[in-house]
Design a protein around this motif. Structure first.
Motif, PDB file in Angstrom:
ATOM      1  N   ALA A 123       0.841  -1.199   0.000  1.00  0.00           N
ATOM      2  CA  ALA A 123       0.000   0.000   0.000  1.00  0.00           C
ATOM      3  C   ALA A 123       0.876   1.250   0.000  1.00  0.00           C
ATOM      4  O   ALA A 123       0.619   2.212  -0.746  1.00  0.00           O
ATOM      5  CB  ALA A 123      -0.931  -0.002   1.211  1.00  0.00           C
ATOM      6  N   GLU A 124       1.943   1.225   0.809  1.00  0.00           N
ATOM      7  CA  GLU A 124       2.842   2.375   0.870  1.00  0.00           C
ATOM      8  C   GLU A 124       3.553   2.568  -0.470  1.00  0.00           C
ATOM      9  O   GLU A 124       3.685   3.684  -0.962  1.00  0.00           O
ATOM     10  CB  GLU A 124       3.862   2.167   1.997  1.00  0.00           C
ATOM     11  N   ILE A 125       3.989   1.443  -1.051  1.00  0.00           N
ATOM     12  CA  ILE A 125       4.661   1.515  -2.353  1.00  0.00           C
ATOM     13  C   ILE A 125       3.692   2.029  -3.415  1.00  0.00           C
ATOM     14  O   ILE A 125       4.054   2.869  -4.251  1.00  0.00           O
ATOM     15  CB  ILE A 125       5.249   0.136  -2.743  1.00  0.00           C
ATOM     16  N   SER A 126       2.450   1.507  -3.364  1.00  0.00           N
ATOM     17  CA  SER A 126       1.445   1.963  -4.330  1.00  0.00           C
ATOM     18  C   SER A 126       1.175   3.461  -4.167  1.00  0.00           C
ATOM     19  O   SER A 126       1.077   4.195  -5.156  1.00  0.00           O
ATOM     20  CB  SER A 126       0.142   1.194  -4.159  1.00  0.00           C
ATOM     21  N   ALA A 127       1.072   3.911  -2.915  1.00  0.00           N
ATOM     22  CA  ALA A 127       0.831   5.324  -2.659  1.00  0.00           C
ATOM     23  C   ALA A 127       2.007   6.162  -3.158  1.00  0.00           C
ATOM     24  O   ALA A 127       1.822   7.185  -3.825  1.00  0.00           O
ATOM     25  CB  ALA A 127       0.595   5.568  -1.171  1.00  0.00           C
ATOM     26  N   ARG A 128       3.217   5.707  -2.874  1.00  0.00           N
ATOM     27  CA  ARG A 128       4.400   6.438  -3.330  1.00  0.00           C
ATOM     28  C   ARG A 128       4.502   6.403  -4.856  1.00  0.00           C
ATOM     29  O   ARG A 128       4.896   7.386  -5.475  1.00  0.00           O
ATOM     30  CB  ARG A 128       5.661   5.848  -2.700  1.00  0.00           C
ATOM     31  N   ALA A 129       4.154   5.246  -5.443  1.00  0.00           N
ATOM     32  CA  ALA A 129       4.204   5.138  -6.906  1.00  0.00           C
ATOM     33  C   ALA A 129       3.183   6.090  -7.531  1.00  0.00           C
ATOM     34  O   ALA A 129       3.482   6.761  -8.535  1.00  0.00           O
ATOM     35  CB  ALA A 129       3.941   3.705  -7.337  1.00  0.00           C
ATOM     36  N   ALA A 130       1.980   6.136  -6.943  1.00  0.00           N
ATOM     37  CA  ALA A 130       0.952   7.043  -7.471  1.00  0.00           C
ATOM     38  C   ALA A 130       1.412   8.488  -7.329  1.00  0.00           C
ATOM     39  O   ALA A 130       1.256   9.305  -8.249  1.00  0.00           O
ATOM     40  CB  ALA A 130      -0.369   6.831  -6.740  1.00  0.00           C
ATOM     41  N   GLU A 131       2.008   8.799  -6.162  1.00  0.00           N
ATOM     42  CA  GLU A 131       2.503  10.148  -5.945  1.00  0.00           C
ATOM     43  C   GLU A 131       3.633  10.453  -6.932  1.00  0.00           C
ATOM     44  O   GLU A 131       3.704  11.536  -7.509  1.00  0.00           O
ATOM     45  CB  GLU A 131       3.001  10.290  -4.507  1.00  0.00           C
ATOM     46  N   SER A 132       4.505   9.470  -7.144  1.00  0.00           N
ATOM     47  CA  SER A 132       5.617   9.656  -8.082  1.00  0.00           C
ATOM     48  C   SER A 132       5.093   9.844  -9.501  1.00  0.00           C
ATOM     49  O   SER A 132       5.597  10.692 -10.248  1.00  0.00           O
ATOM     50  CB  SER A 132       6.562   8.465  -8.034  1.00  0.00           C
ATOM     51  N   GLU A 133       4.113   9.029  -9.874  1.00  0.00           N
ATOM     52  CA  GLU A 133       3.524   9.177 -11.209  1.00  0.00           C
ATOM     53  C   GLU A 133       2.900  10.566 -11.383  1.00  0.00           C
ATOM     54  O   GLU A 133       3.026  11.197 -12.434  1.00  0.00           O
ATOM     55  CB  GLU A 133       2.480   8.089 -11.462  1.00  0.00           C
ATOM     56  N   LYS A 134       2.227  11.011 -10.320  1.00  0.00           N
ATOM     57  CA  LYS A 134       1.608  12.340 -10.365  1.00  0.00           C
ATOM     58  C   LYS A 134       2.679  13.406 -10.554  1.00  0.00           C
ATOM     59  O   LYS A 134       2.554  14.297 -11.396  1.00  0.00           O
ATOM     60  CB  LYS A 134       0.816  12.587  -9.073  1.00  0.00           C
ATOM     61  N   ARG A 135       3.772  13.276  -9.757  1.00  0.00           N
ATOM     62  CA  ARG A 135       4.851  14.262  -9.884  1.00  0.00           C
ATOM     63  C   ARG A 135       5.515  14.166 -11.251  1.00  0.00           C
ATOM     64  O   ARG A 135       5.852  15.184 -11.859  1.00  0.00           O
ATOM     65  CB  ARG A 135       5.896  14.052  -8.776  1.00  0.00           C
ATOM     66  N   ILE A 136       5.678  12.917 -11.763  1.00  0.00           N
ATOM     67  CA  ILE A 136       6.280  12.751 -13.091  1.00  0.00           C
ATOM     68  C   ILE A 136       5.375  13.399 -14.139  1.00  0.00           C
ATOM     69  O   ILE A 136       5.858  14.087 -15.044  1.00  0.00           O
ATOM     70  CB  ILE A 136       6.536  11.259 -13.401  1.00  0.00           C
ATOM     71  N   ARG A 137       4.068  13.190 -14.005  1.00  0.00           N
ATOM     72  CA  ARG A 137       3.125  13.812 -14.939  1.00  0.00           C
ATOM     73  C   ARG A 137       3.226  15.334 -14.875  1.00  0.00           C
ATOM     74  O   ARG A 137       3.242  16.025 -15.894  1.00  0.00           O
ATOM     75  CB  ARG A 137       1.689  13.370 -14.615  1.00  0.00           C
ATOM     76  N   GLU A 138       3.303  15.836 -13.632  1.00  0.00           N
ATOM     77  CA  GLU A 138       3.419  17.291 -13.461  1.00  0.00           C
ATOM     78  C   GLU A 138       4.718  17.795 -14.096  1.00  0.00           C
ATOM     79  O   GLU A 138       4.729  18.816 -14.797  1.00  0.00           O
ATOM     80  CB  GLU A 138       3.389  17.669 -11.975  1.00  0.00           C
ATOM     81  N   ILE A 139       5.804  17.042 -13.840  1.00  0.00           N
ATOM     82  CA  ILE A 139       7.096  17.447 -14.405  1.00  0.00           C
ATOM     83  C   ILE A 139       7.044  17.352 -15.931  1.00  0.00           C
ATOM     84  O   ILE A 139       7.525  18.251 -16.646  1.00  0.00           O
ATOM     85  CB  ILE A 139       8.249  16.589 -13.824  1.00  0.00           C
ATOM     86  N   ARG A 140       6.458  16.286 -16.453  1.00  0.00           N
ATOM     87  CA  ARG A 140       6.347  16.108 -17.902  1.00  0.00           C
ATOM     88  C   ARG A 140       5.483  17.207 -18.505  1.00  0.00           C
ATOM     89  O   ARG A 140       5.841  17.797 -19.542  1.00  0.00           O
ATOM     90  CB  ARG A 140       5.750  14.737 -18.238  1.00  0.00           C
ATOM     91  N   ASP A 141       4.345  17.462 -17.839  1.00  0.00           N
ATOM     92  CA  ASP A 141       3.470  18.534 -18.343  1.00  0.00           C
ATOM     93  C   ASP A 141       4.197  19.873 -18.317  1.00  0.00           C
ATOM     94  O   ASP A 141       4.131  20.665 -19.272  1.00  0.00           O
ATOM     95  CB  ASP A 141       2.183  18.616 -17.519  1.00  0.00           C
TER      96      ASP A 141
END
Length: 181
Positions: A123-141
């Motif tokens: 769950a922690e990894i999934s939460a961190r992965a989702a947060e990382s994906e969100k940040r990656i999306r933000e950085i990519r955008d």
């Protein structure tokens, strides 16, 4: 004459009585020897039958009884030892069963804890992965916006440098957006 009589007596005393040889073989003494032999045998028989043999038989009987008692006690000890061995084997089997049950229970508890910790970690990894994906999306955008802005500026500058009369910032922006995707 008196000296002759004494000499004859000495000579007679020195001379053996009867025939020469063993007195047991003298047939004249056999009846008395047989009588004393019979008396000795009867006395020996009486002593043996009345005193010695009953004592010997009682000692033998006591020894046989003692041996039988010892054998009975040995058999009893053997039976007790076999019972103790059986009880020991049962106790050992029970202890092994309990140890296996405790080990299985402990394994189950540890597995449950591991599963819980794995679920929490997942769950922690999934939460961190989702947060990382969100940040990656933000950085990519953000990067895409920056690339688009740089591309628009660069294209506008190139067009203005090459064809200053045809420079249309809205057309350049639309062309860059179409090209970037």
């Amino acid at each position: 004459m008196a000296s002759e009589t004494a000499g004859e007596l000495l000579h007679e005393a020195a001379e053996p009585h009867g025939s020469g040889g063993l007195p047991q073989l003298d047939f004249d003494t056999w009846p008395s020897q047989i009588f004393w032999l019979a008396v000795a045998l009867i006395a020996l028989y009486q002593l043996m039958s009345k005193i010695a043999l009953p004592r010997i038989s009682s000692v033998l009987e006591e020894r046989a009884d003692a041996i039988a008692d010892d054998l009975d006690r040995a058999e009893e000890f053997k039976r007790k030892a076999e019972e103790a061995q059986a009880a020991y084997d049962r106790a050992l089997a029970e202890a092994r069963g309990k140890a296996q049950a405790i080990a299985a229970e402990t394994r189950a508890q540890i597995q449950a804890e591991v599963d819980t910790e794995m679920a929490r970690a997942d769950a922690e990894i999934s939460a961190r992965a989702a947060e990382s994906e969100k940040r990656i999306r933000e950085i990519r955008d953000s990067a895409m916006a920056s690339v688009e802005a740089v591309a628009t500026e660069t294209a506008g500058a190139v067009i203005e440098a090459v064809l200053p009369d045809l420079s249309d910032p809205q057309a350049v922006e639309a062309a860059v957006k179409a090209e970037l995707g």
